[in-house]
Design an enzyme around this catalytic site. Structure first.
Site, PDB file in Angstrom:
ATOM      1  N   CYS A 164      28.691  40.247  79.260  1.00 25.72           N
ATOM      2  CA  CYS A 164      29.697  40.760  80.218  1.00 25.72           C
ATOM      3  C   CYS A 164      29.709  42.280  80.286  1.00 25.72           C
ATOM      4  O   CYS A 164      30.138  42.862  81.281  1.00 25.72           O
ATOM      5  CB  CYS A 164      31.082  40.267  79.831  1.00 25.72           C
ATOM      6  N   HIS A 172      35.619  44.376  84.435  1.00 26.68           N
ATOM      7  CA  HIS A 172      34.807  43.154  84.417  1.00 26.68           C
ATOM      8  C   HIS A 172      35.739  41.987  84.693  1.00 26.68           C
ATOM      9  O   HIS A 172      36.832  41.904  84.121  1.00 26.68           O
ATOM     10  CB  HIS A 172      34.129  42.996  83.053  1.00 26.68           C
ATOM     11  N   ASN A 218      33.948  34.287  86.852  1.00 25.05           N
ATOM     12  CA  ASN A 218      33.382  35.320  85.968  1.00 25.05           C
ATOM     13  C   ASN A 218      31.858  35.270  86.111  1.00 25.05           C
ATOM     14  O   ASN A 218      31.228  34.299  85.696  1.00 25.05           O
ATOM     15  CB  ASN A 218      33.830  35.023  84.540  1.00 25.05           C
TER      16      ASN A 218
HETATM   17  O1  UT7 Z   1      33.892  37.411  80.157  1.00 22.66           O
HETATM   18  C1  UT7 Z   1      33.697  37.402  78.766  1.00 22.66           C
HETATM   19  C2  UT7 Z   1      34.962  37.415  78.076  1.00 22.66           C
HETATM   20  N1  UT7 Z   1      35.653  36.165  78.279  1.00 22.66           N
HETATM   21  C3  UT7 Z   1      36.952  36.184  78.311  1.00 22.66           C
HETATM   22  O2  UT7 Z   1      37.537  37.240  78.271  1.00 22.66           O
HETATM   23  C4  UT7 Z   1      37.706  34.871  78.325  1.00 22.66           C
HETATM   24  C5  UT7 Z   1      38.909  34.976  77.452  1.00 22.66           C
HETATM   25  N2  UT7 Z   1      39.650  33.723  77.308  1.00 22.66           N
HETATM   26  C6  UT7 Z   1      40.254  33.098  78.338  1.00 22.66           C
HETATM   27  O3  UT7 Z   1      40.160  33.520  79.462  1.00 22.66           O
HETATM   28  C7  UT7 Z   1      41.125  31.905  78.034  1.00 22.66           C
HETATM   29  O4  UT7 Z   1      41.221  31.733  76.646  1.00 22.66           O
HETATM   30  C8  UT7 Z   1      40.620  30.597  78.684  1.00 22.66           C
HETATM   31  C9  UT7 Z   1      40.799  30.659  80.179  1.00 22.66           C
HETATM   32  C10 UT7 Z   1      39.165  30.363  78.338  1.00 22.66           C
HETATM   33  C11 UT7 Z   1      41.400  29.386  78.178  1.00 22.66           C
HETATM   34  O5  UT7 Z   1      42.775  29.585  78.431  1.00 22.66           O
HETATM   35  P1  UT7 Z   1      43.832  29.368  77.269  1.00 22.66           P
HETATM   36  O6  UT7 Z   1      45.137  29.658  77.848  1.00 22.66           O
HETATM   37  O7  UT7 Z   1      43.394  30.189  76.088  1.00 22.66           O
HETATM   38  O8  UT7 Z   1      43.720  27.819  76.985  1.00 22.66           O
HETATM   39  P2  UT7 Z   1      43.294  27.056  75.646  1.00 22.66           P
HETATM   40  O9  UT7 Z   1      41.829  27.143  75.406  1.00 22.66           O
HETATM   41  O10 UT7 Z   1      44.211  27.448  74.534  1.00 22.66           O
HETATM   42  O11 UT7 Z   1      43.620  25.565  76.021  1.00 22.66           O
HETATM   43  C12 UT7 Z   1      44.982  25.145  76.307  1.00 22.66           C
HETATM   44  C13 UT7 Z   1      44.953  23.676  76.683  1.00 22.66           C
HETATM   45  C14 UT7 Z   1      44.180  22.795  75.706  1.00 22.66           C
HETATM   46  O12 UT7 Z   1      44.830  21.545  75.662  1.00 22.66           O
HETATM   47  P3  UT7 Z   1      45.854  21.197  74.473  1.00 22.66           P
HETATM   48  O13 UT7 Z   1      45.053  21.311  73.204  1.00 22.66           O
HETATM   49  O14 UT7 Z   1      46.943  22.216  74.562  1.00 22.66           O
HETATM   50  O15 UT7 Z   1      46.281  19.815  74.788  1.00 22.66           O
HETATM   51  C15 UT7 Z   1      42.845  22.613  76.357  1.00 22.66           C
HETATM   52  O16 UT7 Z   1      42.211  21.422  75.985  1.00 22.66           O
HETATM   53  O17 UT7 Z   1      44.284  23.537  77.944  1.00 22.66           O
HETATM   54  C16 UT7 Z   1      43.224  22.571  77.819  1.00 22.66           C
HETATM   55  N3  UT7 Z   1      42.154  22.956  78.717  1.00 22.66           N
HETATM   56  C17 UT7 Z   1      42.075  22.587  79.999  1.00 22.66           C
HETATM   57  N4  UT7 Z   1      42.869  21.805  80.738  1.00 22.66           N
HETATM   58  C18 UT7 Z   1      42.507  21.605  82.036  1.00 22.66           C
HETATM   59  C19 UT7 Z   1      41.096  23.781  78.441  1.00 22.66           C
HETATM   60  N5  UT7 Z   1      40.340  23.926  79.532  1.00 22.66           N
HETATM   61  C20 UT7 Z   1      40.928  23.201  80.516  1.00 22.66           C
HETATM   62  C21 UT7 Z   1      40.616  22.963  81.864  1.00 22.66           C
HETATM   63  N6  UT7 Z   1      41.438  22.164  82.564  1.00 22.66           N
HETATM   64  N7  UT7 Z   1      39.547  23.516  82.455  1.00 22.66           N
END
Ligand code: UT7
Length: 336
Positions: free
Chosen positions: A115, A263, A293
């Site tokens: 990135c 980014h 992204n």
């Molecule tokens: O570009 C390089 C750098 N990258 C970044 O900066 C990305 C940084 N991170 C993020 O943007 C976020 O952490 C994400 C968008 C990847 C994820 O968002 P989050 O708010 O951190 O969600 P999470 O991974 O903690 O997941 C929350 C819940 C989980 O379910 P439970 O365990 O709470 O029941 C996941 O299983 O959301 C669930 N989940 C989804 N649900 C529906 C994860 N992905 C999805 C999805 N659709 N696509």
């Protein structure tokens, strides 16, 4: 010492639009979750047979940038290509671009900084121009993510985020004192290398080994892994630090920023940075809603669109900032 300016910008994204609803047909996800957590509404994916690869998309963006720069392709002294998704394990995409643009032999190198790749690539190019070694450098960021993502529910937290596309810039020696790149700032912290990574196949983790280790196919190292919340926390900290570092180096204040192009990692990250620096909406450019992204391509695509929309004008102070896998992060401070 010479100064570097951006003489031309271009972008290319595949025609195939993939909405959140489209993804929800392949995996357990939905528009509400993706929009709320990332801001993304749609992204572009290469379609098999449409002729797009990381290198060919880079060439399409480069042709536009070269035309707009007014510089002949034959006057390009160096190609710097940033990508995490090259067409081949080796050689890099830079040499493919040299061939496809029909440029006579010239140096070409690939930058592997995910990135932060475009910011690193700009910094590399800037050093060559500053010292006078080269005058015109083509810098490209391009990614084909869709070819390597897990589109089952298992991969949903990663695969909904990423999109395909390319952006390019022609950098050249600036004639006007004070116009162009003021400084670039680069960092890495390799202890977090595996928090956002694709582990295999690699030379120390080859295909038969991967298959032997994963008879059930649960932990698949040939799909990207991301510790999302950890990456998120580090991103907002490092974005802020590296923007401040650039401002301080140049004796600038936050109020001097005309346009911040972060980014496009996650709209929430951009919004956090905007709030922290108390920037108005028209001081920050975001297009993650439309492209997701696109990693090394995200800044050049966003910069191109901001310029095309008249949001980056002559005399503006523009800040580019990135954070990503490595971890790596960096910023560029420039006057348009
Ligand atoms: O570009 C390089 C750098 N990258 C970044 O900066 C990305 C940084 N991170 C993020 O943007 C976020 O952490 C994400 C968008 C990847 C994820 O968002 P989050 O708010 O951190 O969600 P999470 O991974 O903690 O997941 C929350 C819940 C989980 O379910 P439970 O365990 O709470 O029941 C996941 O299983 O959301 C669930 N989940 C989804 N649900 C529906 C994860 N992905 C999805 C999805 N659709 N696509």
């Amino acid at each position: 010492m010479y100064q570097t300016k951006i003489a031309g910008l271009g972008k290319y994204v595949p025609e195939n639009v993939v909405t959140n609803d489209d993804l929800s047909k392949k995996m357990d996800t939905n528009d509400e979750w993706i929009t709320e957590r990332t801001g993304i509404k749609e992204r572009r994916h290469i379609k098999k047979g449409d002729g797009n690869t990381t290198a060919t998309m880079g060439v399409k963006a480069a042709k536009i940038a070269i035309e707009r720069s007014g510089i002949s392709k034959d006057d390009i002294d160096l190609i710097v290509f940033a990508t995490l998704s090259p067409d081949y394990y080796f050689p890099g995409c830079g040499v493919q671009v040299q061939e496809m643009l029909e440029i006579d032999t010239c140096p070409a190198l690939d930058v592997r900084n995910q990135c932060s790749g475009f910011v690193y690539a700009i910094s590399v190019a800037d050093q060559f121009i500053k010292t006078g070694m080269y005058e015109n450098i083509l810098v490209i960021g391009s990614e084909n993510h869709s070819g390597g993502l897990d589109f089952t529910t298992r991969g949903r937290s990663v695969s909904v985020i990423f999109g395909d596309g390319a952006g390019a810039a022609v950098l050249t020696r600036s004639d006007h004192n004070g116009q162009g790149i003021f400084s670039t700032h680069l960092h890495s912290e390799g202890k977090h290398a595996l928090e956002l990574s694709l582990k295999g196949p690699s030379t120390n983790h080859w295909v038969p080994e991967i298959i032997a280790e994963n008879p059930q196919g649960d932990d698949i190292p040939y799909y990207p892994y991301m510790n999302g919340q950890f990456v998120f926390k580090n991103a907002i900290q490092r974005f802020s630090e590296v923007i401040n570092e650039g401002l301080k180096e140049n004796g600038l204040e936050v109020a001097d920023i005309d346009m911040l192009i972060p980014h496009q990692a996650n709209l929430r990250i951009s919004q956090f940075v905007q709030q922290k620096f108390k920037l108005k909406d028209d001081q920050v450019y975001n297009n993650i809603q439309r492209y997701g992204n696109t990693t090394a391509a995200s800044i050049p695509i966003a910069l191109t669109e901001a310029w095309e929309e008249g949001k980056v004008k002559e005399g503006d102070v523009v800040v580019l900032a990135a954070f990503g896998s490595g971890f790596t992060w960096g910023s560029v401070i420039l006057k348009w």
